[in-house]
Write an enzyme that holds these catalytic residues in place. Structure first.
Site, PDB file in Angstrom:
ATOM      1  N   ALA A 145       0.981  -1.223   0.224  1.00  0.00           N
ATOM      2  CA  ALA A 145      -0.047  -0.022   0.013  1.00  0.00           C
ATOM      3  C   ALA A 145       0.816   1.300  -0.003  1.00  0.00           C
ATOM      4  O   ALA A 145       1.857   1.312   0.649  1.00  0.00           O
ATOM      5  CB  ALA A 145      -0.890  -0.022   1.107  1.00  0.00           C
ATOM      6  N   CYS A 146       0.412   2.360  -0.741  1.00  0.00           N
ATOM      7  CA  CYS A 146       1.145   3.555  -0.832  1.00  0.00           C
ATOM      8  C   CYS A 146       0.053   4.747  -0.892  1.00  0.00           C
ATOM      9  O   CYS A 146      -0.908   4.426  -0.801  1.00  0.00           O
ATOM     10  CB  CYS A 146       2.074   3.459  -2.123  1.00  0.00           C
ATOM     11  SG  CYS A 146       1.314   3.612  -3.633  1.00  0.00           S
ATOM     12  N   GLY A 147       0.641   5.811  -1.243  1.00  0.00           N
ATOM     13  CA  GLY A 147      -0.333   7.062  -1.209  1.00  0.00           C
ATOM     14  C   GLY A 147      -0.903   7.248  -2.506  1.00  0.00           C
ATOM     15  O   GLY A 147      -0.820   8.337  -3.026  1.00  0.00           O
TER      16      GLY A 147
END
Length: 223
Positions: free
Chosen positions: A7-9
């Site tokens: 998961a990232c932004g």
């Protein structure tokens, strides 16, 4: 095939890291995907391990709690590995953590019975004679219903038919929302055939775990 979620932004950098991890997975042992943090809160239930990008480390506690809830490992990606887009290093560390988690958290089946129950003990004895290679690290326990306490590591709880009326009470003790609780058919236990019981466990878990995951995802989507 084990599934890895990053998961990232919502940035492109994590997608590049995933591509590098896929290239490093030369034997194609893993399914590796990435998504934004909002989607991750729902998708995490379908994966075997969760990785968080270092630039959103401030969300660590939130995602660690979700992972703990369903007993899957959490890893914050090393900043240097992320900066270098070192897919092999990240994959190697992920695999180590996955293997450690599997060793510490084998698939666990608990057989519940009344104080005079002996059926579960006999079934477990026969199960241990008939397990296949991929089931050899499974853990089987025979427990008196009044003594049962969920430790978040139990995958399936099976009640002897004589105590089927205790199912609601047992359900209230369950901490892990993905634990499956069931009362198998009386004739299955009466057969004392460990292989039949193992086959039943596989069918039951595959069916019920998907239902539970969908309910959890629906709950999160409504929040």
């Amino acid at each position: 095939m084990e599934k890895i979620l990053l998961a990232c932004g919502a940035g492109l950098s994590t997608s590049l890291l995933v591509n590098n991890m896929v290239e490093a997975d030369v034997n194609h042992n893993y399914e590796i995907k990435c998504c934004d943090t909002v989607s991750a809160k729902v998708l995490v239930y379908d994966y075997d391990i969760f990785l968080l990008a270092p630039h959103i480390a401030y969300m660590k506690d939130e995602f660690k709690n979700i992972c703990d809830e369903v007993n899957i490992p959490f890893m914050l990606i090393d900043t240097m590995d992320y900066t270098k887009m070192n897919g092999k290093a990240v994959l190697d560390k992920t695999v180590v953590l996955l293997n450690e988690h599997k060793k510490e958290n084998p698939f666990k089946v608990v057989f519940l019975h009344g104080k005079r129950g002996m059926m579960s003990n006999l079934i477990i004895l026969d199960i241990k004679k008939k397990v296949k290679d991929y089931e050899k690290n499974w853990v089987f326990e025979s427990v008196v219903d009044d003594d049962f306490e969920d430790d978040r590591k139990t995958n399936i709880v099976l009640l002897e038919s004589q105590i089927n009326f205790e199912k609601d009470k047992i359900m209230k003790k369950i901490i892990n929302p993905l634990t499956v609780v069931d009362v198998p058919p009386r004739d299955l236990f009466a057969s004392f055939d460990g292989r039949k019981v193992l086959d039943y466990i596989h069918q039951l878990y595959d069916k019920e775990i998907n239902v539970k995951k969908e309910k959890l995802k629906e709950r999160l989507e409504d929040i």
